[in-house]
Scaffold this motif. Structure first.
Motif, short mmCIF file in Angstrom:
data_model
loop_
_atom_site.label_atom_id
_atom_site.label_comp_id
_atom_site.label_asym_id
_atom_site.label_seq_id
_atom_site.Cartn_x
_atom_site.Cartn_y
_atom_site.Cartn_z
N UNK A 19 0.82 -1.21 0.00
CA UNK A 19 0.00 0.00 0.00
C UNK A 19 0.86 1.27 0.00
N UNK A 20 2.06 1.15 0.55
CA UNK A 20 2.95 2.32 0.63
C UNK A 20 3.34 2.86 -0.74
N UNK A 21 3.16 2.03 -1.78
CA UNK A 21 3.54 2.50 -3.12
C UNK A 21 2.70 3.71 -3.54
N UNK A 44 11.76 -2.03 1.75
CA UNK A 44 11.36 -2.27 0.35
C UNK A 44 10.97 -0.95 -0.33
N UNK A 45 10.36 -0.06 0.45
CA UNK A 45 9.98 1.23 -0.15
C UNK A 45 11.20 2.14 -0.30
N UNK A 102 7.25 8.99 5.03
CA UNK A 102 7.01 8.03 6.10
C UNK A 102 5.74 7.23 5.82
N UNK A 103 5.85 5.91 5.86
CA UNK A 103 4.68 5.06 5.63
C UNK A 103 4.48 4.11 6.81
N UNK A 133 -0.20 7.22 7.78
CA UNK A 133 -0.22 6.37 8.97
C UNK A 133 -1.67 6.21 9.42
N UNK A 134 -1.88 5.52 10.55
CA UNK A 134 -3.24 5.27 11.01
C UNK A 134 -3.87 6.56 11.53
N UNK A 135 -5.09 6.87 11.04
CA UNK A 135 -5.79 8.06 11.50
C UNK A 135 -6.87 7.71 12.50
#
Ligand code: BEZ
Length: 256
Positions: A19-21, A44-45, A102-103, A133-135
């Motif tokens: 998902x970070x992509x 990886x990112x 930042x992911x 990030x988580x909201x």
């Protein structure tokens, strides 16, 4: 502090960097640009950002993550440091960065002001902070089930220690620390979990901030019970699990 099983993280929870992509697309890394990947995990990112010709430094507080990242990508630079209190000097960089990326990291760090002021100091004037990030509301059903399970077992109400801010809260902090918020999104991202024990495995992997100070046997008991409680919710359908992720995604520019 959360301890990571890095191979399980890569195998069963690869969605974290998949998902970070989308966040990298927002970053639009330029060849020759200087980018800091805050909370790089197994990197990886970081590698993907570097593959377009940017100079990237991966930073993570976890010794194990940094060891794995350096072994996987020996050509890249990694540093073990805290996202809430690093300096350019500490990470041995002389020039500020064009962007900080930042992911899926900042929800682990309650000291948001520490993070934002460290990021601000690490950026050049006009540099961008691009993060997800988580909201507010993130994994609310999973957290509620774990809290109920702990209450059943220990007779105590133990709130988790995640940091899941609302857009208004986080934008206020960014503005207070010299950023202009160019874009912010707060959205649901239902996330499929692998296997018949998907919810329990999520808690085993990511439950560090839910089970702070809880003995391992109680933690496992609560994990199993939380999954039982979750069986009757929307997260479990036809034997498959989905986590109720809610994201906070942002682009902010250093203006002061
Ligand atoms: C997240 O990416 O939102 C997240 C991951 C693990 C624990 C909590 C939140």
């Amino acid at each position: 502090m959360q301890q990571w099983n890095t191979s399980l993280y890569d195998k069963q929870h690869s969605f974290v960097f998949e998902y970070g992509k989308d966040v990298i697309a927002l970053l639009r890394p330029q060849a020759g640009g200087r980018i800091l990947d805050l909370g790089c995990g197994t990197a990886h990112l970081t590698k993907q950002i570097a593959s377009g010709g940017a100079f990237v430094v991966g930073l993570d507080a976890s010794h194990d993550m940094i060891q794995d990242a350096q072994r996987l990508y020996p050509e890249l630079k990694f540093v073990e440091a805290s996202a809430a209190m690093f300096t350019l000097q500490e990470i041995d960089e002389k020039e500020p960065f064009d962007a900080v990326f930042s992911n899926a990291t900042l929800h682990w760090i309650p000291d948001a002001e520490g993070v934002i002021s460290s990021v601000h100091a690490a950026l050049k004037s006009g540099g961008r902070f691009v993060a997800e990030f988580g909201g507010k509301g993130n994994v609310a059903l999973i957290r509620k089930a774990a809290r109920e399970a702990l209450f059943e077992i220990l007779g105590q109400d133990i709130p988790d220690k995640f940091y899941f801010p609302s857009p208004a809260e986080y934008a206020t902090l960014l503005e207070r620390h010299g950023f202009r918020v160019e874009a912010m999104w707060h959205f649901d991202r239902p996330t499929p979990l692998e296997g018949t024990d998907g919810a329990a495995n999520w808690l085993r992997m990511f439950g560090g901030a839910v089970f702070v100070g809880i003995a391992p046997d109680v933690r496992e008991q609560a994990t199993v019970r939380a999954q039982e409680l979750l069986c009757s919710t929307v997260l479990h359908s036809n034997g498959s699990w989905t986590a109720d992720y809610v994201r906070l995604r942002l682009v902010a520019r250093k203006v002061a």
